[in-house]
Design a protein around this motif. Structure first.
Motif, PDB file in Angstrom:
ATOM      1  N   PHE A 131      -1.782 -37.969 -77.571  1.00  0.00           N
ATOM      2  CA  PHE A 131      -1.586 -36.575 -77.956  1.00  0.00           C
ATOM      3  C   PHE A 131      -0.167 -36.126 -77.611  1.00  0.00           C
ATOM      4  CE2 PHE A 131      -1.657 -32.066 -76.608  1.00  0.00           C
ATOM      5  CZ  PHE A 131      -1.931 -31.481 -77.842  1.00  0.00           C
ATOM      6  N   LEU A 132       0.303 -36.495 -76.408  1.00  0.00           N
ATOM      7  CA  LEU A 132       1.654 -36.139 -75.996  1.00  0.00           C
ATOM      8  C   LEU A 132       2.683 -36.797 -76.907  1.00  0.00           C
ATOM      9  CD1 LEU A 132       3.314 -34.645 -73.802  1.00  0.00           C
ATOM     10  CD2 LEU A 132       3.335 -36.779 -72.506  1.00  0.00           C
ATOM     11  N   GLU A 133       2.425 -38.031 -77.286  1.00  0.00           N
ATOM     12  CA  GLU A 133       3.333 -38.755 -78.183  1.00  0.00           C
ATOM     13  C   GLU A 133       3.411 -38.076 -79.544  1.00  0.00           C
ATOM     14  OE1 GLU A 133       5.837 -41.470 -79.934  1.00  0.00           O
ATOM     15  OE2 GLU A 133       5.283 -41.441 -77.813  1.00  0.00           O
ATOM     16  N   ASP A 134       2.253 -37.717 -80.096  1.00  0.00           N
ATOM     17  CA  ASP A 134       2.233 -37.066 -81.412  1.00  0.00           C
ATOM     18  C   ASP A 134       2.960 -35.727 -81.377  1.00  0.00           C
ATOM     19  OD1 ASP A 134       0.760 -39.208 -82.327  1.00  0.00           O
ATOM     20  OD2 ASP A 134      -1.175 -38.188 -82.176  1.00  0.00           O
ATOM     21  N   VAL A 144      18.394 -33.714 -79.612  1.00  0.00           N
ATOM     22  CA  VAL A 144      17.744 -34.461 -78.538  1.00  0.00           C
ATOM     23  C   VAL A 144      17.700 -35.932 -78.931  1.00  0.00           C
ATOM     24  CG1 VAL A 144      15.625 -34.842 -77.232  1.00  0.00           C
ATOM     25  CG2 VAL A 144      16.327 -32.512 -77.791  1.00  0.00           C
ATOM     26  N   THR A 145      18.385 -36.752 -78.184  1.00  0.00           N
ATOM     27  CA  THR A 145      18.394 -38.180 -78.473  1.00  0.00           C
ATOM     28  C   THR A 145      17.883 -38.955 -77.272  1.00  0.00           C
ATOM     29  OG1 THR A 145      20.679 -38.388 -77.704  1.00  0.00           O
ATOM     30  CG2 THR A 145      20.337 -37.979 -80.064  1.00  0.00           C
ATOM     31  N   VAL A 146      17.104 -40.000 -77.527  1.00  0.00           N
ATOM     32  CA  VAL A 146      16.605 -40.880 -76.477  1.00  0.00           C
ATOM     33  C   VAL A 146      16.765 -42.318 -76.962  1.00  0.00           C
ATOM     34  CG1 VAL A 146      14.965 -39.252 -75.488  1.00  0.00           C
ATOM     35  CG2 VAL A 146      14.265 -40.661 -77.415  1.00  0.00           C
ATOM     36  N   PRO A 147      16.871 -43.273 -76.063  1.00  0.00           N
ATOM     37  CA  PRO A 147      17.006 -44.681 -76.471  1.00  0.00           C
ATOM     38  C   PRO A 147      15.809 -45.139 -77.304  1.00  0.00           C
ATOM     39  CG  PRO A 147      17.530 -44.410 -74.145  1.00  0.00           C
ATOM     40  CD  PRO A 147      16.947 -43.113 -74.606  1.00  0.00           C
ATOM     41  N   ARG A 155      10.434 -39.301 -74.054  1.00  0.00           N
ATOM     42  CA  ARG A 155      10.652 -38.432 -75.213  1.00  0.00           C
ATOM     43  C   ARG A 155      10.129 -37.017 -74.952  1.00  0.00           C
ATOM     44  NH1 ARG A 155       9.695 -43.460 -77.544  1.00  0.00           N
ATOM     45  NH2 ARG A 155       7.424 -43.222 -77.621  1.00  0.00           N
ATOM     46  N   ALA A 156       8.942 -36.924 -74.378  1.00  0.00           N
ATOM     47  CA  ALA A 156       8.391 -35.596 -74.081  1.00  0.00           C
ATOM     48  C   ALA A 156       9.234 -34.895 -73.022  1.00  0.00           C
ATOM     49  CB  ALA A 156       6.949 -35.726 -73.613  1.00  0.00           C
ATOM     50  N   GLY A 157       9.693 -35.651 -72.020  1.00  0.00           N
ATOM     51  CA  GLY A 157      10.527 -35.068 -70.974  1.00  0.00           C
ATOM     52  C   GLY A 157      11.839 -34.552 -71.531  1.00  0.00           C
TER      53      GLY A 157
END
Length: 317
Positions: A131-134, A144-147, A155-157
């Motif tokens: 759910f957090l991922e979706d 907002v960029t993440v590796p 990603r959520a953080g």
């Protein structure tokens, strides 16, 4: 430890006293056995009194330490965080008194608290991970960029940090167009609770959960990965972040500070303080925030191998 020893000595004294009573009740006791029992009971009574005296002395020492720290705190805090705005992020299980005291200490140091955000247990629950991922996928913004190899918690953080902090001096303390959308979605998902007038800060204090003997590891042991990822995200998008808690959060394998300090990469950028329930520790949090603005990080407190009680700030600080 003394409380436990006091308990054991008390119990031992009771059982020995009962043994003497039973023996005497069965008939007159004579000889060395009777004398030895009586001597043991008297000795245990003396040890009990000594332990009680030690407990009282330690309590007096603790009161003196806290009073001393509270008395000198104003001089150690004055103007330390002038022109800085700090968001306080309380993780589930964080002591409410510690959260409030840290916010008050930031204010006493000249800083402004932009808001106190409560993260719920649902954020770090492994069964809620998809759910957090979706939700994070739906909320992703262009700035907002993440590796590519980032986790759900990374990603959520990063998204939560985007809503709460910034490095841009012009954006600090201001309402942001993306903040209501991100916080609204996380709020609807029962992942965070936040004030409606939330503004972005340039520094962050993340308050770790208190660990008790009844604390159980969550399924998959993901929860502390979530908290470390969140602290790292808050740090990367601001001038700095400090993960603060009491000694239980650093001494227990289930503690967030313990996990942070075991992660060389995370602890090289995020500072931590493991005595944030004490006035001295609250001063350390402010100093650690100031050190963060200088591009440095450290681990402070009483548990394990730390960098000391307080950061060594430059003369200009």
């Amino acid at each position: 430890m003394i409380d436990f020893r006091f308990f054991l000595v008390s119990i031992a004294a009771v059982f020995l006293a009962l043994a003497v009573g039973v023996a005497l009740g069965a008939g007159p006791l004579k000889g060395e056995f009777d004398q030895q029992l009586r001597a043991n009971v008297e000795q245990l009574g003396k040890e009990k009194d000594q332990l009680r005296d030690q407990m009282e002395a330690l309590e007096q020492s603790d009161r003196y330490r806290d009073t001393f720290a509270s008395t000198i705190a104003p001089g150690l805090l004055t103007d330390k965080l002038n022109n800085h705005q700090v968001v306080v992020v309380a993780l589930p299980g964080a002591d409410k008194g510690v959260v409030k005291n840290l916010a008050d200490t930031v204010k006493a140091s000249g800083g402004t608290v932009t808001g106190t955000v409560q993260v719920t247990a649902k954020w770090g629950d492994a069964t809620n991970r998809q759910f957090l991922e979706d939700l994070a996928t739906q909320l992703v913004t262009g700035d907002v960029t993440v590796p590519n190899d980032s986790t759900t918690y990374d990603r959520a953080g990063a998204l939560l940090a985007r809503a709460l902090v910034t490095k841009d001096p012009k954006a600090v303390g201001q309402a942001d167009s993306a903040t209501p959308t991100i916080m609204g979605a996380f709020g609807e998902g029962d992942l965070v609770n936040a004030p409606g007038d939330l503004r972005r800060g340039d520094l962050a204090v993340v308050v770790a959960p208190h660990i008790t003997p009844d604390t159980k590891p969550q399924e998959g042991d993901d929860v502390n990965d979530a908290w470390v990822a969140l602290a790292k995200a808050m740090d990367s998008q601001s001038l700095g972040a400090v993960l603060a808690g009491d000694t239980s959060a650093a001494s227990s394998d289930l503690g967030a500070l313990n996990r942070l300090r075991a992660d060389a990469k995370a602890s090289s950028v995020v500072s931590s303080v493991d005595v944030a329930d004490l006035p001295s520790g609250q001063i350390a949090v402010v100093w650690a925030l100031l050190e963060q603005t200088q591009g440095k990080a450290g681990q402070y407190g009483a548990v394990g191998t730390t960098d000391g009680a307080l950061p060594k700030l430059s003369d200009a600080s």
